[in-house]
Design a protein around this motif. Structure first.
Motif, PDB file in Angstrom:
ATOM      1  N   GLY A 126      -2.233   3.925  12.161  1.00  0.00           N
ATOM      2  CA  GLY A 126      -2.368   5.354  12.378  1.00  0.00           C
ATOM      3  C   GLY A 126      -3.135   5.698  13.636  1.00  0.00           C
ATOM      4  N   VAL A 127      -2.937   6.927  14.062  1.00  0.00           N
ATOM      5  CA  VAL A 127      -3.494   7.418  15.315  1.00  0.00           C
ATOM      6  C   VAL A 127      -3.859   8.884  15.123  1.00  0.00           C
ATOM      7  N   SER A 128      -4.924   9.316  15.771  1.00  0.00           N
ATOM      8  CA  SER A 128      -5.260  10.739  15.756  1.00  0.00           C
ATOM      9  C   SER A 128      -4.974  11.356  17.123  1.00  0.00           C
ATOM     10  N   PHE A 129      -4.252  12.463  17.085  1.00  0.00           N
ATOM     11  CA  PHE A 129      -3.930  13.190  18.320  1.00  0.00           C
ATOM     12  C   PHE A 129      -4.706  14.513  18.387  1.00  0.00           C
ATOM     13  N   ALA A 130      -5.450  14.810  17.316  1.00  0.00           N
ATOM     14  CA  ALA A 130      -6.084  16.131  17.179  1.00  0.00           C
ATOM     15  C   ALA A 130      -7.034  16.425  18.336  1.00  0.00           C
ATOM     16  N   SER A 131      -6.954  17.644  18.843  1.00  0.00           N
ATOM     17  CA  SER A 131      -7.750  18.051  19.995  1.00  0.00           C
ATOM     18  C   SER A 131      -8.395  19.412  19.746  1.00  0.00           C
ATOM     19  N   GLY A 132      -9.718  19.447  19.766  1.00  0.00           N
ATOM     20  CA  GLY A 132     -10.455  20.682  19.524  1.00  0.00           C
ATOM     21  C   GLY A 132     -10.039  21.787  20.475  1.00  0.00           C
ATOM     22  N   ALA A 149      -9.998  18.457  12.900  1.00  0.00           N
ATOM     23  CA  ALA A 149      -9.510  17.090  12.715  1.00  0.00           C
ATOM     24  C   ALA A 149      -9.891  16.146  13.859  1.00  0.00           C
ATOM     25  N   ASP A 150     -10.318  16.692  14.985  1.00  0.00           N
ATOM     26  CA  ASP A 150     -10.634  15.894  16.179  1.00  0.00           C
ATOM     27  C   ASP A 150     -11.735  14.864  15.876  1.00  0.00           C
ATOM     28  N   VAL A 151     -11.463  13.601  16.206  1.00  0.00           N
ATOM     29  CA  VAL A 151     -12.484  12.560  16.034  1.00  0.00           C
ATOM     30  C   VAL A 151     -12.871  11.926  17.374  1.00  0.00           C
ATOM     31  N   GLY A 152     -12.711  12.702  18.445  1.00  0.00           N
ATOM     32  CA  GLY A 152     -13.165  12.195  19.742  1.00  0.00           C
ATOM     33  C   GLY A 152     -12.153  12.321  20.864  1.00  0.00           C
ATOM     34  N   THR A 153     -11.007  12.937  20.579  1.00  0.00           N
ATOM     35  CA  THR A 153     -10.003  13.144  21.633  1.00  0.00           C
ATOM     36  C   THR A 153     -10.619  13.876  22.827  1.00  0.00           C
ATOM     37  N   ALA A 192       0.865  -1.182   0.000  1.00  0.00           N
ATOM     38  CA  ALA A 192       0.000   0.000   0.000  1.00  0.00           C
ATOM     39  C   ALA A 192       0.899   1.229   0.000  1.00  0.00           C
ATOM     40  N   SER A 193       0.483   2.304  -0.690  1.00  0.00           N
ATOM     41  CA  SER A 193       1.379   3.449  -0.776  1.00  0.00           C
ATOM     42  C   SER A 193       1.536   4.146   0.567  1.00  0.00           C
ATOM     43  N   ILE A 194       0.488   4.109   1.397  1.00  0.00           N
ATOM     44  CA  ILE A 194       0.558   4.729   2.721  1.00  0.00           C
ATOM     45  C   ILE A 194       0.172   3.682   3.768  1.00  0.00           C
ATOM     46  N   PRO A 195       1.116   3.251   4.605  1.00  0.00           N
ATOM     47  CA  PRO A 195       0.739   2.249   5.605  1.00  0.00           C
ATOM     48  C   PRO A 195      -0.104   2.817   6.746  1.00  0.00           C
ATOM     49  N   ALA A 196       0.129   4.103   7.076  1.00  0.00           N
ATOM     50  CA  ALA A 196      -0.551   4.662   8.248  1.00  0.00           C
ATOM     51  C   ALA A 196      -0.733   6.167   8.093  1.00  0.00           C
ATOM     52  N   MET A 197      -1.719   6.689   8.803  1.00  0.00           N
ATOM     53  CA  MET A 197      -1.935   8.141   8.857  1.00  0.00           C
ATOM     54  C   MET A 197      -1.881   8.594  10.315  1.00  0.00           C
ATOM     55  N   PHE A 198      -1.117   9.638  10.561  1.00  0.00           N
ATOM     56  CA  PHE A 198      -1.065  10.229  11.895  1.00  0.00           C
ATOM     57  C   PHE A 198      -1.624  11.645  11.799  1.00  0.00           C
ATOM     58  N   LEU A 207     -10.251   8.674   0.990  1.00  0.00           N
ATOM     59  CA  LEU A 207      -9.655   8.818  -0.341  1.00  0.00           C
ATOM     60  C   LEU A 207      -8.281   8.143  -0.408  1.00  0.00           C
ATOM     61  N   THR A 208      -7.592   8.133   0.738  1.00  0.00           N
ATOM     62  CA  THR A 208      -6.251   7.554   0.800  1.00  0.00           C
ATOM     63  C   THR A 208      -6.288   6.030   0.866  1.00  0.00           C
ATOM     64  N   GLY A 209      -7.464   5.467   1.180  1.00  0.00           N
ATOM     65  CA  GLY A 209      -7.591   4.015   1.185  1.00  0.00           C
ATOM     66  C   GLY A 209      -7.946   3.424   2.539  1.00  0.00           C
ATOM     67  N   PHE A 210      -8.208   4.283   3.513  1.00  0.00           N
ATOM     68  CA  PHE A 210      -8.663   3.810   4.817  1.00  0.00           C
ATOM     69  C   PHE A 210     -10.170   4.008   4.892  1.00  0.00           C
ATOM     70  N   GLN A 211     -10.792   3.332   5.849  1.00  0.00           N
ATOM     71  CA  GLN A 211     -12.238   3.504   5.983  1.00  0.00           C
ATOM     72  C   GLN A 211     -12.571   4.945   6.388  1.00  0.00           C
ATOM     73  N   ILE A 212     -12.057   5.342   7.553  1.00  0.00           N
ATOM     74  CA  ILE A 212     -12.249   6.700   8.076  1.00  0.00           C
ATOM     75  C   ILE A 212     -10.967   7.120   8.797  1.00  0.00           C
ATOM     76  N   SER A 213     -11.012   8.259   9.474  1.00  0.00           N
ATOM     77  CA  SER A 213      -9.870   8.723  10.264  1.00  0.00           C
ATOM     78  C   SER A 213      -9.435   7.657  11.267  1.00  0.00           C
ATOM     79  N   PRO A 214      -8.137   7.565  11.541  1.00  0.00           N
ATOM     80  CA  PRO A 214      -7.732   6.690  12.646  1.00  0.00           C
ATOM     81  C   PRO A 214      -8.318   7.203  13.953  1.00  0.00           C
TER      82      PRO A 214
END
Ligand SMILES: *[C@@H]1O[C@H](CO)[C@@H](O)[C@H](O)[C@H]1NC(C)=O
Ligand SMILES: *[C@@H]1O[C@H](CO)[C@@H](O)[C@H](O)[C@H]1NC(C)=O
Ligand SMILES: *[C@@H]1O[C@H](CO)[C@@H](O)[C@H](O)[C@H]1NC(C)=O
Ligand SMILES: *[C@@H]1O[C@H](CO)[C@@H](O)[C@H](O)[C@H]1NC(C)=O
Ligand SMILES: *[C@H]1O[C@H](CO)[C@@H](O)[C@H](O)[C@H]1NC(C)=O
Ligand SMILES: CC(=O)N[C@H]1CO[C@H](CO)[C@@H](O)[C@@H]1O
Length: 359
Positions: A109-115, A36-40, A23-29, A82-89
């Motif tokens: 991948g992991v999301s660190f985003a905080s509103g 970008a926050d998905v629940g932090t 895969a061109s991108i193994p992970a998204m951080f 679009l990058t090939g994952f279901q949704i945000s990590p």
């Protein structure tokens, strides 16, 4: 027991890395703020900036609030898709309760985003949110956990191919008004740029190479900022800061990528993208680009999007703004499509899809 289990887990993790190597991108951080926050923030007991209540999530599968500041998915979800994952990590804080071993999700991948957070430690400091500097420290933990599990060579390889998506800066500028701390615009923007410089260097040193960066939108045009004008006009000076910051950030990235061998980046011009929408709503099938779909009072921006106090519009795809600050799912999708495959005028020097495919 544990001693036998750990080596076999490491073996399994190596297999997963090797397997996804094609895969061109193994992970998204993901790092940044509420865009970008998905629940932090839902996992921060003392955070004042949160979206874990209805009507947020009204258009999410099963109509659940997820902590996203949206009626449904956010821009990062669409970019990940679009990058090939279901949704945000998922949020880093949701991945910590796995007992002795590293969470396998770290490899994807992991999301660190905080509103409410920003580039500066002081932005949102009384709101109980996680500033970008601390998000990077959390990433350092992930990096060291990966190293312990799969070794430093595999970790280096994994991270160098991964996408580091950063969407931040808007709250620093919002928080700078109306009191400017005695700094001129130039001084303040230099502060933001120095902070970004420092953050990017820290990420580079931890192994990040591919940076997908979203600039600051015209925050002077969100319903909250329009409230300050009796004619509902955009806050001009705030927009000027956002625009100037885009120019400064563009120069910074150019300089960094020439100094740091192997660094690649793509910078999205959220300012221009959003202005195009505000200047010609019908071209984007929108009817309202001034007021919030969910809220109450003038511009629906005097109340948060909180059931049952707020009202919520039924034609959500007609609106630019979901609440007093954030875009609707519909517009987030448009933004993601533009960032992913838009022209150099809106995302440069290459678009996100070119960054993803570039090795
Ligand atoms: C992208 O999202 C759609 C709709 O949720 C889903 O069906 C699809 O599987 C996702 N793509 C990937 C690569 O996961
Ligand atoms: C992950 O890293 C942190 C910081 O280095 C450490 O405290 C923690 O024990 C590590 N966890 C695992 C499972 O290796
Ligand atoms: C911001 O906070 C981090 C700790 O989270 C610290 O390492 C850093 O020095 C601080 N930066 C500034 C400019 O104060
Ligand atoms: C506020 O939202 C409601 C729908 O929830 C809508 O009918 C109304 O026109 C909006 N008010 C303003 C000022 O935009
Ligand atoms: C960016 O994206 C697409 C691929 O998604 C690529 O084919 C195209 O050349 C790029 N667009 C522009 C205008 O550079
Ligand atoms: C945090 C930070 O970088 N603050 C600086 C902002 O700019 C002023 C004036 O240039 C400096 O004095 C601060 O140290």
């Amino acid at each position: 027991m544990a001693e036998r289990w750990v080596p076999s887990l490491s073996f399994f993790l190596v297999m997963v890395v090797l397997h996804s190597a094609d895969a061109s991108i193994p992970a998204m951080f993901i790092l940044g703020d509420s865009t970008a926050d998905v629940g932090t923030n839902s996992l921060l007991p003392f955070s004042f900036i949160r979206a874990d209540f209805p009507y947020n999530g009204i258009d999410f599968p099963s109509s659940k609030p997820t902590g996203r500041f949206s009626n449904g998915f956010n821009t990062v979800d669409f970019l990940a898709n679009l990058t090939g994952f279901q949704i945000s990590p998922p949020p880093f804080l949701s991945l910590l309760n796995s007992q002795s071993s590293m969470n396998k999700q770290f490899l994807k991948g992991v999301s660190f985003a905080s509103g409410g957070s920003g580039l500066l430690n002081t932005t949102g400091q009384f709101l109980g949110v996680i500033p970008l500097g601390k998000q990077i420290q959390q990433f350092a933990t992930v990096q060291s956990n990966l190293t312990a599990a799969i070794g430093s060579d595999e970790t280096e390889k994994l991270l160098s191919k991964s996408l580091f998506l950063i969407s931040t800066g808007g709250n620093d500028i919002l928080g700078h008004f109306p009191f400017n701390g005695g700094l001129t615009k130039e001084e303040f923007i230099k502060n933001l740029s120095d902070a970004y410089d420092n953050h990017l260097k820290n990420l580079f040193e931890l192994g990040a190479r591919k940076f997908a960066i979203v600039g600051v939108p015209p925050i002077g045009c969100c319903p909250l900022s329009r409230l300050a004008d009796i004619n509902d006009h955009c806050h001009k000076e705030m927009n000027e800061y956002a625009r100037d910051f885009q120019t400064t950030l563009s120069a910074l990235l150019q300089k960094l990528s020439s100094e740091y061998g192997g660094m690649k980046y793509s910078l999205g011009n959220a300012y221009e993208m959003t202005m195009n929408v505000i200047d010609d709503p019908p071209a984007f099938n929108l009817k309202d680009v001034k007021s919030a779909c969910c809220g109450g009072g003038r511009l629906n921006a005097s109340l948060p999007c909180l059931k049952p106090f707020a009202t919520v519009c039924s034609n959500r795809d007609d609106y630019l703004f979901w609440d007093l600050v954030h875009p609707t799912q519909h517009v987030s999708k448009l933004a993601a499509q533009t960032l992913y495959s838009g022209p150099p005028r809106l995302v440069s020097p290459i678009n996100f899809s070119q960054l993803v495919e570039n090795n």
